[in-house]
Scaffold this active site. Structure first.
Site, PDB file in Angstrom:
ATOM      1  CD  GLN A  25      -3.075  -0.877   0.228  1.00 14.43           C
ATOM      2  OE1 GLN A  25      -3.096   0.101  -0.512  1.00 14.43           O
ATOM      3  NE2 GLN A  25      -4.029  -1.795   0.205  1.00 14.43           N
TER       4      GLN A  25
ATOM      5  CD  GLU B   6       1.206 -13.189  -2.575  1.00 15.04           C
ATOM      6  OE1 GLU B   6       1.292 -13.121  -3.817  1.00 15.04           O
ATOM      7  OE2 GLU B   6       0.367 -12.558  -1.915  1.00 15.04           O
TER       8      GLU B   6
ATOM      9  CG  ASP C  27      -6.179  -6.173  -0.137  1.00 16.26           C
ATOM     10  OD1 ASP C  27      -6.908  -5.675  -1.014  1.00 16.26           O
ATOM     11  OD2 ASP C  27      -5.169  -5.605   0.320  1.00 16.26           O
TER      12      ASP C  27
ATOM     13  CB  CYS D  45      -7.961  -1.103  -4.626  1.00 19.30           C
ATOM     14  SG  CYS D  45      -7.639  -2.318  -5.933  1.00 19.30           S
TER      15      CYS D  45
ATOM     16  CD  GLU E  91      -7.422  -0.264  -0.930  1.00 22.11           C
ATOM     17  OE1 GLU E  91      -7.965  -1.310  -0.513  1.00 22.11           O
ATOM     18  OE2 GLU E  91      -6.551  -0.263  -1.822  1.00 22.11           O
TER      19      GLU E  91
END
Length: 408
Positions: free
Chosen positions: A239, A289, A336, A363, A398
């Protein structure tokens, strides 16, 4: 000489470059002023609600027209002077001409509109949380330029408004941190001096790390969020408004553990931002991830911050829950995803796992709200919607939506 319309121009209801006067009623979620002429919608960028404007038509679509702002005949009291000399030419910002409090109000209203229109959800949306800094907040910028001609580089900067290719020459950027603006002239000079080395166009990376500017994608950046320190590769996602991150991650933490969940899954964990800032609230944390290098950084960040109850997997986010052994009824999941939102393969696995609570960070509220409709079908209800203004002066924000599984 009259302007020649584009080849595919539709000549109704307005002629090409016909000038019209209209009152602006609201802003679109792209930041354009929206008005009507005889119930026909006209979009006018840089016009504000309550203003009477003169605009020049350049496109007629099936149910609306697009126009350029020619003159503000009756200005809004919320209109302010933009700080950037190329505002309205550079496509990076949409709201520098609008009072910041009003920016927040319109962003909040647009989330509520999307919920109602796209997901059929009549939900209260909490007022958008402001950024502590409304200029000079971006810790990363990526100027670009086209292939040099005759060993000379042209404009270096960001895309021009309304163009997919034309670059606006940017010498300073008011929303970028001071360190970036101090380094930008030197970076630009270096590119121009090295023009012969570029066989094609390029995108430059400039990222602030501990007061210095990093331009190498593979260099290590450091960012502090509250009491935690994060290291990550400069080219990886993190971010880029550090000023609001403590409030942002703190809110996500409160929402994730509010239902009494003991276990946390961070399904798009990157270098560990949410997994590690939320870790003190949970007995055990698992971050997943798709990038092995990002998972390695997350593990390293856990070690350096002495967080011993967080594990990280490198796996496709679409195939993670088969490796999660937490009891679903005592688990919260933070997601996210990228701007495109979640695909159904991922959502179906999430629903099959069936966590008690989901905190969806996005976002792109449009794709987030599309996905919320799927959550409703799967037996989840939205309990809170909180926008955060990570991107002042722009149309972007966001949005955090908290969902609970409805007991059967």
């Amino acid at each position: 000489m009259m302007d020649t319309p584009p080849r595919k121009f539709v000549p109704t209801p307005f002629a090409y470059h016909e000038e019209v006067e209209l009152k602006i009623d609201k802003l679109s979620n792209q930041g354009d002023g929206v008005g009507r002429i005889d119930n026909w919608v006209v979009f006018v960028p840089y016009a504000l609600p309550g203003e009477k404007v003169r605009a020049r038509i350049y496109r007629n679509d099936k149910n609306c027209s697009m126009a350029d702002l020619v003159e503000v005949l009756e200005p809004s009291p919320l209109r302010v002077k933009p700080l950037c000399p190329v505002f309205g030419y550079c496509g990076g910002c949409q709201y520098q001409h609008l009072d910041y409090g009003a920016q927040l109000e319109w962003k909040t209203a647009q989330v509520a509109d999307l919920l109602r229109l796209q997901a059929g959800l009549e939900l209260p949306v909490l007022p958008a949380i402001p950024s502590p800094e409304i200029y000079g907040y971006r810790s990363k910028i990526t100027p670009h330029f086209h292939k040099p001609r005759e060993a000379k580089v042209g404009n270096i900067g960001f895309l021009k408004v309304g163009s997919r290719s034309e670059v606006c020459d940017i010498k300073q950027c008011p929303i970028a941190m001071a360190e970036l603006n101090a380094a930008l002239p030197l970076v630009r000079k270096s590119v121009h001096q090295s023009a012969a080395q570029y066989k094609r166009g390029a995108t430059l990376l400039m990222r602030v790390s501990e007061g210095t500017v990093i331009t190498n994608h593979n260099a290590v950046c450091t960012e502090k969020v509250g009491d935690l320190t994060f290291n990550f590769l400069a080219g990886d996602f993190f971010q880029n408004n550090p000023f609001i991150l403590p409030a942002f991650t703190g809110y996500v933490a409160r929402q994730a553990c509010a239902g009494g969940a003991r276990y946390l899954v961070d399904a798009y964990c990157g270098s560990g931002l949410f997994a590690l800032t939320l870790a003190p609230h949970f007995e055990k944390v698992l971050g997943v991830e798709v990038s092995e290098t990002s998972a390695d950084w997350a593990r390293a960040n856990a070690r350096s911050n002495e967080i011993n109850h967080a594990d990280f997997l490198a796996a496709s986010a679409e195939a993670i829950f088969e490796r999660v052994d937490f009891p679903a009824e005592e688990s919260a999941v933070v997601i996210d995803p990228p701007r495109k939102g979640c695909d159904m393969a991922f959502l179906n696995q999430l629903f099959a796992f069936g966590p008690a609570r989901v905190v969806y960070v996005s976002c792109n509220p449009a794709t987030q709200i599309r996905d919320l409709a799927e959550f409703a079908k799967a037996g989840y209800k939205v309990v809170e919607v909180q926008p955060f203004d990570l991107f002042p002066q722009t149309k972007h924000l966001e949005c955090v939506a908290t969902l609970e599984k409805i007991s059967s």
